[in-house]
Enzyme design. Structure first.
Site, PDB file in Angstrom:
ATOM      1  N   LYS A  31      28.961   3.673  -6.773  1.00 54.04           N
ATOM      2  CA  LYS A  31      29.574   4.189  -5.549  1.00 54.04           C
ATOM      3  C   LYS A  31      30.590   3.173  -5.035  1.00 54.04           C
ATOM      4  CE  LYS A  31      27.580   4.262  -1.305  1.00 54.04           C
ATOM      5  NZ  LYS A  31      28.550   3.864  -0.267  1.00 54.04           N
ATOM      6  N   ASP A  58      33.249   7.261  -2.180  1.00 56.07           N
ATOM      7  CA  ASP A  58      32.631   7.554  -0.871  1.00 56.07           C
ATOM      8  C   ASP A  58      33.599   7.225   0.253  1.00 56.07           C
ATOM      9  OD1 ASP A  58      30.801   7.909   1.225  1.00 56.07           O
ATOM     10  OD2 ASP A  58      29.850   5.951   0.902  1.00 56.07           O
ATOM     11  N   LYS A  60      34.552   9.712   2.583  1.00 54.38           N
ATOM     12  CA  LYS A  60      34.202  10.582   3.730  1.00 54.38           C
ATOM     13  C   LYS A  60      35.448  11.121   4.444  1.00 54.38           C
ATOM     14  CE  LYS A  60      29.892   8.064   4.725  1.00 54.38           C
ATOM     15  NZ  LYS A  60      30.085   6.833   3.932  1.00 54.38           N
ATOM     16  N   ASP A  63      39.834  15.351   8.170  1.00 56.03           N
ATOM     17  CA  ASP A  63      41.194  15.492   8.692  1.00 56.03           C
ATOM     18  C   ASP A  63      41.539  16.985   8.633  1.00 56.03           C
ATOM     19  OD1 ASP A  63      43.976  14.897   9.350  1.00 56.03           O
ATOM     20  OD2 ASP A  63      43.614  12.906   8.521  1.00 56.03           O
ATOM     21  N   THR A 122      23.797   8.768   9.583  1.00 50.90           N
ATOM     22  CA  THR A 122      22.402   8.402   9.871  1.00 50.90           C
ATOM     23  C   THR A 122      22.304   7.283  10.897  1.00 50.90           C
ATOM     24  OG1 THR A 122      22.456   7.076   7.872  1.00 50.90           O
ATOM     25  CG2 THR A 122      21.337   9.195   7.733  1.00 50.90           C
ATOM     26  N   ARG A 214      21.791  -3.157  -2.225  1.00 51.77           N
ATOM     27  CA  ARG A 214      21.274  -4.527  -2.267  1.00 51.77           C
ATOM     28  C   ARG A 214      20.021  -4.743  -3.108  1.00 51.77           C
ATOM     29  NH1 ARG A 214      21.976  -4.763   4.068  1.00 51.77           N
ATOM     30  NH2 ARG A 214      21.615  -2.550   3.629  1.00 51.77           N
TER      31      ARG A 214
HETATM   32  O1  C5P Z   1      22.301  -1.912   0.164  1.00 52.46           O
HETATM   33  P1  C5P Z   1      21.815  -0.517   0.460  1.00 52.46           P
HETATM   34  O2  C5P Z   1      20.890   0.034  -0.591  1.00 52.46           O
HETATM   35  O3  C5P Z   1      21.264  -0.409   1.852  1.00 52.46           O
HETATM   36  O4  C5P Z   1      23.144   0.333   0.376  1.00 52.46           O
HETATM   37  C1  C5P Z   1      23.153   1.693   0.721  1.00 52.46           C
HETATM   38  C2  C5P Z   1      24.538   2.233   0.609  1.00 52.46           C
HETATM   39  O5  C5P Z   1      24.534   3.568   1.086  1.00 52.46           O
HETATM   40  C3  C5P Z   1      25.591   1.491   1.438  1.00 52.46           C
HETATM   41  O6  C5P Z   1      26.842   1.632   0.768  1.00 52.46           O
HETATM   42  C4  C5P Z   1      25.612   2.254   2.733  1.00 52.46           C
HETATM   43  O7  C5P Z   1      26.838   2.168   3.405  1.00 52.46           O
HETATM   44  C5  C5P Z   1      25.379   3.674   2.226  1.00 52.46           C
HETATM   45  N1  C5P Z   1      24.820   4.577   3.210  1.00 52.46           N
HETATM   46  C6  C5P Z   1      23.636   4.326   3.876  1.00 52.46           C
HETATM   47  N2  C5P Z   1      23.165   5.229   4.768  1.00 52.46           N
HETATM   48  C7  C5P Z   1      23.853   6.331   4.992  1.00 52.46           C
HETATM   49  C8  C5P Z   1      25.031   6.616   4.332  1.00 52.46           C
HETATM   50  C9  C5P Z   1      25.492   5.691   3.434  1.00 52.46           C
HETATM   51  O8  C5P Z   1      22.998   3.312   3.643  1.00 52.46           O
HETATM   52  N3  C5P Z   1      23.357   7.202   5.821  1.00 52.46           N
END
Ligand code: C5P
Length: 233
Positions: A31, A58, A60, A63, A122, A214
């Protein structure tokens, strides 16, 4: 297919390519979000798609329909496998996105990317929804926008682990549900994610793809972390 999409939330192309090289074959795709895209641009997306990687771009989009159609056209030309828009842009905007994806892919002779929508960020809660004039509860708004997404011809939604069951029930078995907020059972902290599911729980709840950052990218050996997660599914 392997449902793990690794969030390349890094600031440079070099770091992203090194991660992708280390993980290729052990995960289902990558992503690329606003941080990396704004730093490294469409060349970064092409760098991965030209190596055969699936890239979820991603960005999003939100517009007027004509502008979103143009943005999707540019996204398709990078070879992205999945792109997304905000469902709150409305059905005309979503239909324009889906139509542009289909038309551009046809013209380029490549597979049409999946087009999915973000329902409600979220990071928002019921109070934040009221601030922007939405009187419904969070779950009602998420389900309503998921149905609108499906009715507009899109392939699925991004959803928090908490919402997956309700969306699956409302939108049926063929709807793609992409879920971030995943933390492996053996990980101690959750970073800044408040509501999480384990990878296996998210798949059991009905997720199609898991966005994981992460827990993989921050692991001492990212490939081993990815393989452990894949084995847990
Ligand atoms: O590091 P981690 O597993 O928390 O990364 C989750 C990814 O998903 C990040 O790129 C974050 O911006 C994205 N994301 C999220 N929650 C959402 C939408 C996107 O954690 N509701």
């Amino acid at each position: 297919m392997n449902p793990i999409l690794v969030a390349l939330d890094v600031a440079s192309a070099d770091r992203a390519v090194a991660l992708a090289d280390a993980l290729r074959g052990a995960v289902g795709g990558f992503k690329i979000g606003k941080q990396l895209f704004t730093a490294a641009g469409p060349a970064m997306v092409r760098e991965l798609t030209s190596r055969g990687d699936r890239v979820f771009l991603d960005l999003k989009f939100h517009d007027i329909p004509n502008t979103v159609a143009g943005a999707v056209q540019s996204a398709v030309s990078t070879g992205a496998w999945m792109v997304n828009v905000h469902a709150s842009g409305g059905s005309a905007m979503m239909k324009a996105a889906a139509e542009s994806a289909r038309k551009t892919a046809d013209q380029l002779g490549q597979a049409r990317p999946l087009v999915i929508a973000v329902t409600v960020l979220t990071s928002m809660d019921d109070q934040a929804l009221r601030e922007v004039g939405v009187g419904r509860t969070m779950i009602d708004q998420v389900v309503a926008l998921s149905k609108l997404t499906k009715a507009s011809g899109l392939d699925g939604v991004v959803a928090s682990p908490k919402e997956v069951t309700a969306i699956r029930a409302a939108c049926g078995p063929d709807f793609q549900i992409v879920t971030p907020g995943i933390r492996p059972a053996d990980q101690e902290g959750k970073d800044d994610q408040a509501r999480t599911l384990t990878p296996a729980e998210a798949i059991a709840a009905g997720s199609t793809y898991l966005v994981i950052g992460r827990p993989i990218t921050g692991a001492p050996v990212p490939r081993e972390a990815a393989e452990r997660i894949a084995a847990s599914l």
